[in-house]
Design an enzyme around this catalytic site. Structure first.
Site, PDB file in Angstrom:
ATOM      1  CE1 TYR A  45      -4.222   1.589   0.243  1.00 44.93           C
ATOM      2  CE2 TYR A  45      -3.178   2.972   1.905  1.00 44.93           C
ATOM      3  CZ  TYR A  45      -4.226   2.716   1.048  1.00 44.93           C
ATOM      4  OH  TYR A  45      -5.295   3.588   0.979  1.00 44.93           O
ATOM      5  CB  SER A  51       4.089   5.322  -4.638  1.00 47.18           C
ATOM      6  OG  SER A  51       3.809   6.267  -5.634  1.00 47.18           O
ATOM      7  CD  GLN A  52       2.080   3.032  -9.576  1.00 43.67           C
ATOM      8  OE1 GLN A  52       1.005   2.649 -10.003  1.00 43.67           O
ATOM      9  NE2 GLN A  52       2.627   4.165  -9.971  1.00 43.67           N
ATOM     10  CG  ASP A  81      10.627  -2.803  -8.613  1.00 46.51           C
ATOM     11  OD1 ASP A  81       9.652  -3.450  -9.023  1.00 46.51           O
ATOM     12  OD2 ASP A  81      10.810  -1.602  -8.896  1.00 46.51           O
ATOM     13  CG  PHE A 114      11.506  -5.756   0.018  1.00 49.21           C
ATOM     14  CD1 PHE A 114      12.691  -6.213   0.572  1.00 49.21           C
ATOM     15  CD2 PHE A 114      11.121  -4.448   0.267  1.00 49.21           C
ATOM     16  CE1 PHE A 114      13.484  -5.378   1.350  1.00 49.21           C
ATOM     17  CE2 PHE A 114      11.901  -3.609   1.043  1.00 49.21           C
ATOM     18  CZ  PHE A 114      13.085  -4.077   1.586  1.00 49.21           C
ATOM     19  CD  GLN A 115       7.786  -6.474  -7.300  1.00 50.63           C
ATOM     20  OE1 GLN A 115       7.943  -7.147  -8.308  1.00 50.63           O
ATOM     21  NE2 GLN A 115       7.233  -5.274  -7.319  1.00 50.63           N
ATOM     22  CG  HIS A 171       9.179  -1.745 -13.007  1.00 45.94           C
ATOM     23  ND1 HIS A 171       9.513  -1.446 -14.305  1.00 45.94           N
ATOM     24  CD2 HIS A 171      10.339  -1.661 -12.294  1.00 45.94           C
ATOM     25  CE1 HIS A 171      10.820  -1.201 -14.385  1.00 45.94           C
ATOM     26  NE2 HIS A 171      11.336  -1.331 -13.179  1.00 45.94           N
ATOM     27  CD  GLU A 209      15.483  32.156 -13.408  1.00 51.60           C
ATOM     28  OE1 GLU A 209      15.040  33.167 -12.832  1.00 51.60           O
ATOM     29  OE2 GLU A 209      15.081  31.790 -14.512  1.00 51.60           O
TER      30      GLU A 209
HETATM   31  P1  NAD Z   1       6.445   1.759  -2.311  1.00 52.65           P
HETATM   32  O1  NAD Z   1       7.792   1.617  -1.736  1.00 52.65           O
HETATM   33  O2  NAD Z   1       5.833   3.110  -2.394  1.00 52.65           O
HETATM   34  O3  NAD Z   1       5.406   0.859  -1.509  1.00 52.65           O
HETATM   35  C1  NAD Z   1       5.599  -0.480  -1.251  1.00 52.65           C
HETATM   36  C2  NAD Z   1       4.546  -1.051  -0.335  1.00 52.65           C
HETATM   37  O4  NAD Z   1       4.817  -2.434  -0.131  1.00 52.65           O
HETATM   38  C3  NAD Z   1       4.489  -0.428   1.050  1.00 52.65           C
HETATM   39  O5  NAD Z   1       3.129  -0.323   1.429  1.00 52.65           O
HETATM   40  C4  NAD Z   1       5.168  -1.469   1.929  1.00 52.65           C
HETATM   41  O6  NAD Z   1       4.686  -1.448   3.229  1.00 52.65           O
HETATM   42  C5  NAD Z   1       4.769  -2.743   1.222  1.00 52.65           C
HETATM   43  N1  NAD Z   1       5.684  -3.853   1.487  1.00 52.65           N
HETATM   44  C6  NAD Z   1       7.022  -3.811   1.645  1.00 52.65           C
HETATM   45  N2  NAD Z   1       7.500  -5.045   1.874  1.00 52.65           N
HETATM   46  C7  NAD Z   1       6.438  -5.871   1.851  1.00 52.65           C
HETATM   47  C8  NAD Z   1       6.270  -7.249   2.051  1.00 52.65           C
HETATM   48  N3  NAD Z   1       7.329  -8.024   2.334  1.00 52.65           N
HETATM   49  N4  NAD Z   1       5.024  -7.759   1.966  1.00 52.65           N
HETATM   50  C9  NAD Z   1       3.960  -6.988   1.700  1.00 52.65           C
HETATM   51  N5  NAD Z   1       4.063  -5.659   1.512  1.00 52.65           N
HETATM   52  C10 NAD Z   1       5.280  -5.115   1.592  1.00 52.65           C
HETATM   53  O7  NAD Z   1       6.471   1.049  -3.751  1.00 52.65           O
HETATM   54  P2  NAD Z   1       6.047   1.655  -5.167  1.00 52.65           P
HETATM   55  O8  NAD Z   1       6.970   2.774  -5.515  1.00 52.65           O
HETATM   56  O9  NAD Z   1       4.576   1.884  -5.190  1.00 52.65           O
HETATM   57  O10 NAD Z   1       6.432   0.452  -6.142  1.00 52.65           O
HETATM   58  C11 NAD Z   1       5.613  -0.697  -6.275  1.00 52.65           C
HETATM   59  C12 NAD Z   1       5.776  -1.253  -7.690  1.00 52.65           C
HETATM   60  O11 NAD Z   1       5.214  -0.318  -8.616  1.00 52.65           O
HETATM   61  C13 NAD Z   1       7.218  -1.464  -8.140  1.00 52.65           C
HETATM   62  O12 NAD Z   1       7.231  -2.587  -8.978  1.00 52.65           O
HETATM   63  C14 NAD Z   1       7.543  -0.207  -8.921  1.00 52.65           C
HETATM   64  O13 NAD Z   1       8.582  -0.352  -9.845  1.00 52.65           O
HETATM   65  C15 NAD Z   1       6.202   0.006  -9.606  1.00 52.65           C
HETATM   66  N6  NAD Z   1       5.967   1.382 -10.070  1.00 52.65           N
HETATM   67  C16 NAD Z   1       6.049   2.403  -9.172  1.00 52.65           C
HETATM   68  C17 NAD Z   1       5.773   3.703  -9.593  1.00 52.65           C
HETATM   69  C18 NAD Z   1       5.722   4.817  -8.568  1.00 52.65           C
HETATM   70  O14 NAD Z   1       5.113   5.828  -8.898  1.00 52.65           O
HETATM   71  N7  NAD Z   1       6.252   4.720  -7.361  1.00 52.65           N
HETATM   72  C19 NAD Z   1       5.443   3.952 -10.941  1.00 52.65           C
HETATM   73  C20 NAD Z   1       5.319   2.875 -11.835  1.00 52.65           C
HETATM   74  C21 NAD Z   1       5.595   1.581 -11.374  1.00 52.65           C
HETATM   75 MG    MG Z   2      10.216   2.884 -12.506  1.00 54.72          MG
HETATM   76 MG    MG Z   3      13.330  33.803 -16.288  1.00 56.87          MG
END
Ligand code: NAD
Ligand code: MG
Ligand code: MG
Length: 347
Positions: A24, A26-27, A82, A84-85, A107, A230
């Site tokens: 839970y 960013s994504q 990524d 921890f996946q 991703h 700036e």
């Molecule tokens: P994040 O770090 O914001 O959030 C990760 C979440 O996973 C957190 O809620 C954390 O508590 C939870 N977590 C961590 N370890 C865990 C575990 N062992 N078991 C269960 N939950 C666990 O991650 P993110 O940036 O949202 O990235 C998630 C995926 O989305 C990645 O594959 C990333 O490459 C992809 N992605 C992210 C963005 C982005 O805007 N951040 C954009 C496109 C794709």
């Molecule tokens: Mg990326």
């Molecule tokens: Mg200017």
């Protein structure tokens, strides 16, 4: 190239599935809330004691441990970091995944670099919004969406009677993606271009450009406040114009003086050497060298907040005077706080 919009996707497919979203962050918060608001049965899966647990429950979502939430799910979207996946997949997802469940990613990192190797009969798909998670949520709430990529790694067995592509499009629609446009790509192409974009242009390239400009002005005797406005604050104002109507739209709005300066000086900053450096970055991504360097750094620390290289660079960035002067100046711009994309208490 075919671009998929709302009419090309059937939202009822995903509405008929039990969806589990791992993480839970960013994504994760964006997908979970968007899917829930689109009428999908969503469970958020977190580690016991996770600080995100309360945030997800307060948003009205059903939250459970990974083991419980994967058990019986039709589609599991992995939105843990990524790095921890692989561990979560091996220890908690794989042993509890039902036969014919669909595995999804935002991703391609772990599948493309073969850190996760799913069984061959399983459907493996990607729905990757091309924007930060907080924007995926905010644009959805405003009736829009973030352009997204879908990819099919394997179209295996699933119980829906629909193809992996139909399922991915249905998910993308529930997440707001088809409101903006969805492109189909491959795991390889998404992974390599995404890593390249964030390193060379969007994040790495841009922050270094901003800092170098700021430092040049400050070292030239100008005030840090001037240099901040700036080189950092104004970046967004200019990028908004480019985003809205391309480079010419920005050139139309700026003065002729600024446009002439752009043509004369831009190529002195971004030179053929920059392109050579960019090509080096791309080959280190393609060979897997970058992926291994990142995972090695993460492995050296088990507190979940990044390895020694990451921590050191974070500290250095926080100590830079652009961050200090910026924080003071932004505190006076109250309007910046009224509609924040990031609110750490909630998302
Ligand atoms: P994040 O770090 O914001 O959030 C990760 C979440 O996973 C957190 O809620 C954390 O508590 C939870 N977590 C961590 N370890 C865990 C575990 N062992 N078991 C269960 N939950 C666990 O991650 P993110 O940036 O949202 O990235 C998630 C995926 O989305 C990645 O594959 C990333 O490459 C992809 N992605 C992210 C963005 C982005 O805007 N951040 C954009 C496109 C794709
Ligand atoms: Mg990326
Ligand atoms: Mg200017």
């Amino acid at each position: 190239m075919k671009i998929f919009y709302d009419d090309d996707a059937n939202i009822e497919i995903i509405q008929g599935l039990k969806v589990t979203i791992i993480g839970y962050g960013s994504q994760g918060h964006a997908h979970a809330n968007n899917l829930k608001d689109s009428g999908v049965n969503v469970t958020v899966a977190l580690r016991e004691g996770s600080s995100s647990w309360k945030k997800a429950e307060e948003a009205g979502l059903h939250v459970s441990t990974v083991t419980d939430a994967v058990d019986g799910a039709d589609l599991v979207m992995i939105l843990a970091p990524d790095e921890f996946q692989q561990g979560v997949y091996e220890s908690e997802i794989k042993p509890n995944l039902k036969v014919n469940a669909v595995l999804a990613f935002a991703h391609g990192f772990n599948i493309h670099f073969q850190k996760i190797v799913p069984s061959e009969d399983m459907s493996v798909i990607m729905i990757a919004p091309k924007g930060p998670g907080h924007t995926v949520r905010s644009t959805y709430l405003n009736g829009g969406g973030v352009p997204s990529l879908i990819a099919i790694y394997q179209d295996g067995n699933n119980t829906t009677g629909y193809s992996a592509q139909d399922i991915a499009l249905s998910y993308a629609k529930a997440n707001g993606g088809t409101r903006a446009g969805v492109l189909e790509t491959t795991f390889k192409e998404e992974t390599e271009t995404d890593l390249f974009g964030e390193q060379a242009v969007l994040c790495g390239g841009m922050t270094e450009l901003i800092k170098a400009g700021y430092e040049t002005l400050v070292e030239g005797g100008y005030s840090p406040e001037m240099a901040y406005f700036e080189c950092l604050h104004e970046t967004k104002l200019i990028v908004d114009l480019i985003h809205e109507g391309g480079i010419a739209n920005m050139h139309y709005s700026i003065s002729n003086t600024a446009e002439f300066g752009d043509y004369v000086s831009g190529p002195k900053v971004i030179t053929s050497d920059t392109k050579v450096a960019m090509k080096g970055i791309l080959s280190r991504i393609q060979s897997g060298e970058f992926a291994d360097k990142f995972l090695d750094d993460c492995r050296q620390s088990n507190d979940g907040t990044g390895g020694p290289i990451m921590k050191e660079r974070r500290k250095e960035t926080a100590a830079h005077s652009i961050e200090k002067v910026g924080s003071e100046l932004r505190s006076k711009m109250k309007f910046l706080n009224s509609e924040r994309l990031v609110n750490k208490d909630k998302n």
